[in-house]
Design a protein around this motif. Structure first.
Motif, PDB file in Angstrom:
ATOM      1  N   TYR A  32      57.868  13.646  27.515  1.00 63.34           N
ATOM      2  CA  TYR A  32      57.064  14.281  28.548  1.00 63.34           C
ATOM      3  C   TYR A  32      55.603  14.282  28.092  1.00 63.34           C
ATOM      4  O   TYR A  32      55.318  14.128  26.894  1.00 63.34           O
ATOM      5  N   SER A  33      54.709  14.476  29.038  1.00 62.76           N
ATOM      6  CA  SER A  33      53.281  14.442  28.704  1.00 62.76           C
ATOM      7  C   SER A  33      52.551  15.627  29.341  1.00 62.76           C
ATOM      8  O   SER A  33      53.020  16.229  30.317  1.00 62.76           O
ATOM      9  N   CYS A  34      51.410  15.944  28.782  1.00 66.94           N
ATOM     10  CA  CYS A  34      50.511  16.949  29.364  1.00 66.94           C
ATOM     11  C   CYS A  34      49.117  16.720  28.805  1.00 66.94           C
ATOM     12  O   CYS A  34      48.932  16.096  27.759  1.00 66.94           O
ATOM     13  N   ASP A  35      48.113  17.231  29.516  1.00 68.09           N
ATOM     14  CA  ASP A  35      46.712  17.140  29.107  1.00 68.09           C
ATOM     15  C   ASP A  35      46.131  18.544  29.018  1.00 68.09           C
ATOM     16  O   ASP A  35      46.742  19.521  29.474  1.00 68.09           O
ATOM     17  N   GLU A  36      44.950  18.634  28.460  1.00 65.99           N
ATOM     18  CA  GLU A  36      44.266  19.928  28.407  1.00 65.99           C
ATOM     19  C   GLU A  36      43.840  20.349  29.808  1.00 65.99           C
ATOM     20  O   GLU A  36      43.309  19.543  30.577  1.00 65.99           O
ATOM     21  N   TYR A  37      44.088  21.621  30.141  1.00 68.09           N
ATOM     22  CA  TYR A  37      43.708  22.159  31.445  1.00 68.09           C
ATOM     23  C   TYR A  37      42.463  23.041  31.329  1.00 68.09           C
ATOM     24  O   TYR A  37      41.615  23.049  32.203  1.00 68.09           O
ATOM     25  N   GLY A  38      42.374  23.805  30.237  1.00 68.34           N
ATOM     26  CA  GLY A  38      41.231  24.681  30.013  1.00 68.34           C
ATOM     27  C   GLY A  38      41.651  26.046  29.523  1.00 68.34           C
ATOM     28  O   GLY A  38      42.761  26.519  29.795  1.00 68.34           O
ATOM     29  N   ASN A  39      40.769  26.687  28.741  1.00 64.13           N
ATOM     30  CA  ASN A  39      40.999  28.038  28.227  1.00 64.13           C
ATOM     31  C   ASN A  39      42.282  28.149  27.407  1.00 64.13           C
ATOM     32  O   ASN A  39      42.975  29.166  27.443  1.00 64.13           O
ATOM     33  N   GLY A  40      42.608  27.076  26.668  1.00 67.09           N
ATOM     34  CA  GLY A  40      43.789  27.104  25.805  1.00 67.09           C
ATOM     35  C   GLY A  40      45.083  26.722  26.489  1.00 67.09           C
ATOM     36  O   GLY A  40      46.144  26.764  25.853  1.00 67.09           O
ATOM     37  N   TRP A  41      45.032  26.327  27.760  1.00 72.03           N
ATOM     38  CA  TRP A  41      46.238  25.958  28.515  1.00 72.03           C
ATOM     39  C   TRP A  41      46.269  24.450  28.749  1.00 72.03           C
ATOM     40  O   TRP A  41      45.228  23.798  28.892  1.00 72.03           O
ATOM     41  N   SER A  42      47.486  23.932  28.831  1.00 69.31           N
ATOM     42  CA  SER A  42      47.662  22.529  29.195  1.00 69.31           C
ATOM     43  C   SER A  42      47.940  22.414  30.688  1.00 69.31           C
ATOM     44  O   SER A  42      48.176  23.419  31.376  1.00 69.31           O
ATOM     45  N   SER A  43      47.926  21.217  31.169  1.00 67.53           N
ATOM     46  CA  SER A  43      48.430  20.950  32.518  1.00 67.53           C
ATOM     47  C   SER A  43      49.955  21.107  32.496  1.00 67.53           C
ATOM     48  O   SER A  43      50.563  21.187  31.430  1.00 67.53           O
ATOM     49  N   PRO A  44      50.626  21.160  33.656  1.00 63.63           N
ATOM     50  CA  PRO A  44      52.093  21.234  33.648  1.00 63.63           C
ATOM     51  C   PRO A  44      52.707  20.050  32.912  1.00 63.63           C
ATOM     52  O   PRO A  44      52.233  18.916  33.017  1.00 63.63           O
ATOM     53  N   ILE A  45      53.747  20.312  32.144  1.00 65.05           N
ATOM     54  CA  ILE A  45      54.449  19.260  31.412  1.00 65.05           C
ATOM     55  C   ILE A  45      55.250  18.407  32.410  1.00 65.05           C
ATOM     56  O   ILE A  45      55.939  18.954  33.285  1.00 65.05           O
ATOM     57  N   LEU A  46      55.156  17.088  32.287  1.00 62.10           N
ATOM     58  CA  LEU A  46      55.815  16.213  33.265  1.00 62.10           C
ATOM     59  C   LEU A  46      56.218  14.899  32.619  1.00 62.10           C
ATOM     60  O   LEU A  46      55.763  14.544  31.535  1.00 62.10           O
ATOM     61  N   ASN A  47      57.121  14.191  33.304  1.00 62.89           N
ATOM     62  CA  ASN A  47      57.325  12.767  33.016  1.00 62.89           C
ATOM     63  C   ASN A  47      56.898  12.018  34.271  1.00 62.89           C
ATOM     64  O   ASN A  47      55.734  11.786  34.472  1.00 62.89           O
ATOM     65  N   SER A  48      57.803  11.647  35.128  1.00 62.69           N
ATOM     66  CA  SER A  48      57.383  11.108  36.415  1.00 62.69           C
ATOM     67  C   SER A  48      57.039  12.225  37.390  1.00 62.69           C
ATOM     68  O   SER A  48      56.303  12.061  38.341  1.00 62.69           O
ATOM     69  N   ARG A  49      57.580  13.426  37.125  1.00 60.49           N
ATOM     70  CA  ARG A  49      57.274  14.607  37.918  1.00 60.49           C
ATOM     71  C   ARG A  49      57.305  15.821  36.994  1.00 60.49           C
ATOM     72  O   ARG A  49      57.655  15.722  35.822  1.00 60.49           O
ATOM     73  N   ASN A  50      56.932  16.987  37.522  1.00 62.76           N
ATOM     74  CA  ASN A  50      56.871  18.180  36.691  1.00 62.76           C
ATOM     75  C   ASN A  50      58.230  18.519  36.083  1.00 62.76           C
ATOM     76  O   ASN A  50      59.274  18.357  36.721  1.00 62.76           O
ATOM     77  N   PHE A  51      58.197  18.990  34.845  1.00 58.76           N
ATOM     78  CA  PHE A  51      59.408  19.421  34.157  1.00 58.76           C
ATOM     79  C   PHE A  51      60.012  20.615  34.902  1.00 58.76           C
ATOM     80  O   PHE A  51      59.331  21.621  35.142  1.00 58.76           O
ATOM     81  N   ASP A  52      61.264  20.514  35.286  1.00 51.69           N
ATOM     82  CA  ASP A  52      61.946  21.592  36.023  1.00 51.69           C
ATOM     83  C   ASP A  52      62.488  22.606  35.011  1.00 51.69           C
ATOM     84  O   ASP A  52      63.538  22.399  34.403  1.00 51.69           O
ATOM     85  N   ALA A  53      61.763  23.722  34.828  1.00 50.41           N
ATOM     86  CA  ALA A  53      62.141  24.707  33.815  1.00 50.41           C
ATOM     87  C   ALA A  53      63.375  25.505  34.203  1.00 50.41           C
ATOM     88  O   ALA A  53      63.947  26.206  33.361  1.00 50.41           O
ATOM     89  N   SER A  54      63.822  25.422  35.448  1.00 54.38           N
ATOM     90  CA  SER A  54      65.019  26.163  35.848  1.00 54.38           C
ATOM     91  C   SER A  54      66.288  25.520  35.275  1.00 54.38           C
ATOM     92  O   SER A  54      67.370  26.105  35.345  1.00 54.38           O
ATOM     93  N   MET A  55      66.168  24.331  34.686  1.00 56.21           N
ATOM     94  CA  MET A  55      67.315  23.685  34.052  1.00 56.21           C
ATOM     95  C   MET A  55      67.677  24.384  32.738  1.00 56.21           C
ATOM     96  O   MET A  55      68.761  24.180  32.206  1.00 56.21           O
ATOM     97  N   LEU A  56      66.767  25.171  32.203  1.00 52.26           N
ATOM     98  CA  LEU A  56      66.975  25.825  30.911  1.00 52.26           C
ATOM     99  C   LEU A  56      67.559  27.219  31.107  1.00 52.26           C
ATOM    100  O   LEU A  56      67.324  27.864  32.135  1.00 52.26           O
ATOM    101  N   ASP A  57      68.293  27.684  30.112  1.00 53.39           N
ATOM    102  CA  ASP A  57      68.718  29.080  30.072  1.00 53.39           C
ATOM    103  C   ASP A  57      67.679  29.827  29.246  1.00 53.39           C
ATOM    104  O   ASP A  57      67.586  29.642  28.025  1.00 53.39           O
ATOM    105  N   TRP A  58      66.891  30.674  29.893  1.00 50.93           N
ATOM    106  CA  TRP A  58      65.733  31.274  29.236  1.00 50.93           C
ATOM    107  C   TRP A  58      66.109  32.301  28.168  1.00 50.93           C
ATOM    108  O   TRP A  58      65.242  32.796  27.457  1.00 50.93           O
ATOM    109  N   ARG A  59      67.393  32.632  28.062  1.00 47.03           N
ATOM    110  CA  ARG A  59      67.820  33.505  26.962  1.00 47.03           C
ATOM    111  C   ARG A  59      67.754  32.776  25.627  1.00 47.03           C
ATOM    112  O   ARG A  59      67.720  33.407  24.567  1.00 47.03           O
ATOM    113  N   ASP A  60      67.780  31.458  25.674  1.00 42.97           N
ATOM    114  CA  ASP A  60      67.742  30.645  24.462  1.00 42.97           C
ATOM    115  C   ASP A  60      66.313  30.198  24.177  1.00 42.97           C
ATOM    116  O   ASP A  60      65.469  30.132  25.082  1.00 42.97           O
ATOM    117  N   GLY A  61      66.050  29.903  22.929  1.00 42.45           N
ATOM    118  CA  GLY A  61      64.745  29.374  22.552  1.00 42.45           C
ATOM    119  C   GLY A  61      64.767  27.853  22.556  1.00 42.45           C
ATOM    120  O   GLY A  61      65.777  27.226  22.236  1.00 42.45           O
TER     121      GLY A  61
END
Length: 656
Positions: free
Chosen positions: A279-308
């Motif tokens: 996946y790729s991302c660029d600098e967005y500003g103020n210490g933040w990156s742009s959204p992480i993506l490959n061909s489209r934005n990384f779908d974070a709902s695929m993860l179980d947020w209880r896990d690291g």
């Protein structure tokens, strides 16, 4: 240690090691101090050593040995109550370990202040930044106690603990949450005494509060990098934050991931590996990156947020972690210059927020929400959340009592912090150029603290705890900043504004000629450069207000503070008879407003009835650009004061 926080950390082992070459021990050191007393008390003798020592051109303050003894006493083990200091000092000196202030000990605060001045002003923080911080309510003994809270070994291990715990300062967690993470991830690195203190997170334990504040100071100066001793290389750590665009009409949530770090993003962006997918991302500003993506934005709902989870760059130099948690706090991204809602590390007090909660926590959370929160409601989201997760919206939280022990992430911050933000430093200490002073940031959860500059009360015009130095503050003199609760000084720091400074011409760095080659010519008229020192070239005066992120032939609309002051670059030249306040970069989909004025105080829009402009076309253009009827222009990022100024310009445009 230049530019980093330092402490007068003294132990018996340290003094023994220092005395090895002289075959001297810690007991010899103590006896030497006692033998110099004469008829005076040890504190009186220490005070006398401070008199006129600077005029004698001694290298180091002669009272450091006495202060070292007082620190040594703070760490003395024995059958003492946890808060007993004077009995420890007396026993160290071979006296009866009784309570009660040691004679003239109250005068020692003067020596600590002088050490702070010597380290930060006289030595320009080249040996480190020393702060005579007082621990808790112990006005006289709090400073030596503060030096002993962490060992040198623990200090070196803190970056590793911060990295493993997923801590960063863009969204600083509450003290209780930080303590819980340090206990969880620091068991292999911290002393048993330190861990026991961190477990006593009740607000009444002042030693614990002081320890956490000390650790937070270290966290705030950490750049995000750690040394991997086993591999002999450095790795840069950051945090993955969940971001979400809500569509409440369609009952959908679109969760993505962004990286946050204090370290500078690489110009070419980042390629991150996650489960052998890239996946790729660029600098967005103020210490933040742009959204992480490959061909489209990384779908974070695929993860179980209880896990690291973690993502690493392909060259293994960068590592970003999503800390595991069954509860995640979100706020409106506008305050951070981001769209949608954004995950943060701390529960805001008295302002709106969202909660993503796993169903195992819902019973206690709903009890807390109905009893301690305002506007607590569960949002009906049919798509976009991981299985077993729910989303809540809260207007304001007024108490954390029910949940803070079970879920420290939902605890309020209780400490008071005073920091410097921005400005242009001269070196690594608290010396700043007069033309670019820092802002003062006071974080106080209960709002009781007032900020003073050289005894003058400062007003918080931002409403966000951000203060500006008075414009008439003198240069080249020590400036004292104090946060007070009534007459009591809670936090303080000092800084210096430098008006003039000599260019360093004696360094042995070679000059470079116009072709980038080393030159040895002594001809002062020949073009050459050494760092910022340029010889033999007449440089034109640079207008800092035109320093804008213009790319190629991008069109920029410059807007001044008076109606009619508008210029479109490059069709029109940059104005010379008025200074622009806003530079609006024209884009294909949206435009971005950027502040380019000289100072906020000089950039309020002028009343339209006083405008000297008679060009109706320019007046209409000024009005149309600011009113932005098509909603193309994005407001300025970052500082809330810039957004307020933008709104003032829009109000004024309606009157034109």
């Amino acid at each position: 240690m230049a530019g980093r926080n330092v402490y007068l950390y003294v132990t018996e082992d340290l003094i023994n090691s220092l005395g090895t070459s002289k075959e001297s021990t810690c007991q010899d050191f103590i006896q030497t101090v006692k033998n110099t007393l004469g008829i005076n008390s040890i504190c009186k003798k220490a005070s006398d050593s401070n008199k006129r020592w600077r005029h004698q051109r001694q290298g180091y303050p002669p009272y450091i040995g006495y202060l070292a003894l007082f620190v040594l006493a703070a760490g003395t083990e024995g059958d003492f109550s946890p808060n007993a200091y004077y009995p420890r000092l007396r026993e160290l000196l071979g006296e009866k370990p009784t309570s009660g202030q040691y004679p003239d000990f109250d005068e020692m605060q003067t020596l600590w202040k002088d050490l702070e001045k010597w380290a930060n002003v006289d030595k320009s923080s080249e040996l480190g930044i020393f702060k005579a911080n007082i621990t808790g309510r112990w006005v006289h003994v709090g400073i030596p106690i503060a030096q002993t809270l962490l060992t040198e070994k623990e200090l070196k291990a803190l970056p590793i603990i911060f990295a493993e715990a997923g801590l960063e300062t863009i969204s600083l967690p509450s003290e209780r949450h930080i303590a819980s993470l340090l206990v969880r991830y620091g068991r292999s690195y911290l002393r048993r005494r330190t861990l026991q203190l961190l477990e006593k997170t009740n607000e009444g334990n002042e030693l614990c509060q002081a320890l956490i504040e000390r650790i937070v100071d270290e966290l705030c100066t950490w750049d995000g990098s750690t040394e991997l001793q086993s591999e002999g290389r450095k790795q840069i750590y950051g945090v993955l934050r969940l971001c979400c665009k809500l569509d409440l009409t369609a009952k959908r949530a679109n969760f993505t991931l962004r990286c946050t770090t204090k370290y500078d993003f690489p110009e070419e962006g980042l390629i991150l590996n996650f489960n052998n997918n890239f996946y790729s991302c660029d600098e967005y500003g103020n210490g933040w990156s742009s959204p992480i993506l490959n061909s489209r934005n990384f779908d974070a709902s695929m993860l179980d947020w209880r896990d690291g989870y973690r993502m690493e760059s392909t060259d293994n130099k960068w590592c970003f972690k999503l800390p595991n948690s069954p509860i995640r706090v979100f706020v409106e991204g506008r305050s951070l210059g981001l769209p949608g809602i954004v995950e943060v590390g701390r529960l805001p007090k008295g302002s709106p927020f969202y909660l993503a909660v796993h169903q195992e926590c819902c019973t206690l959370l709903e009890k807390w929400g109905t009893s301690s929160c305002e506007g607590f409601e569960k949002l009906h989201i049919v798509k976009g959340l991981p299985t077993g997760w729910h989303l809540f919206k809260v207007t304001a939280a007024h108490s954390d009592e029910i949940v803070k022990n079970e879920y420290p992430i939902l605890s309020f911050s209780t400490s008071i912090r005073l920091d410097l933000e921005g400005g242009l430093r001269l070196g690594k200490g608290n010396w700043f150029f007069r033309f670019a002073p820092p802002k003062l940031v006071l974080q106080c959860s209960d709002g009781i603290a007032k900020l003073y500059c050289n005894g003058r009360l400062l007003e918080d015009s931002s409403g966000q705890g951000i203060y500006e130095l008075p414009p008439d503050i003198p240069a080249d003199t020590n400036i004292k900043i104090e946060a007070r609760n009534g007459e009591n000084v809670i936090k303080y720091l000092s800084l210096l504004l430098v008006e003039d400074f000599p260019l360093v011409t004696s360094i042995k760095t070679p000059y470079i000629d116009s072709f980038g080659l080393v030159t040895t010519t002594k001809d002062e008229q020949s073009p050459k450069v050494m760092g910022a020192l340029v010889r033999g070239v007449d440089c034109p005066v640079f207008n800092f207000n035109t320093l804008l992120p213009i790319q190629g032939k991008q069109r920029i609309v410059f807007v001044g503070k008076e109606p009619g002051e508008v210029a479109i670059y490059p069709e029109e030249s940059i104005p010379i008879d008025w200074y622009p306040v806003w530079a609006i970069a024209k884009g294909s989909l949206f435009d971005r407003a950027m502040f380019c004025g000289t100072s906020l105080k000089e950039c309020d829009p002028k009343l339209s009835k006083l405008s000297p402009c008679k060009d109706r076309k320019k007046l209409d253009s000024w009005k149309k650009i600011l009113l932005d009827n098509h909603k193309r222009t994005l407001p300025p990022l970052g500082d809330i004061r810039l957004k307020k100024l933008w709104v003032e310009f829009q109000k004024e445009a309606k009157r034109v």
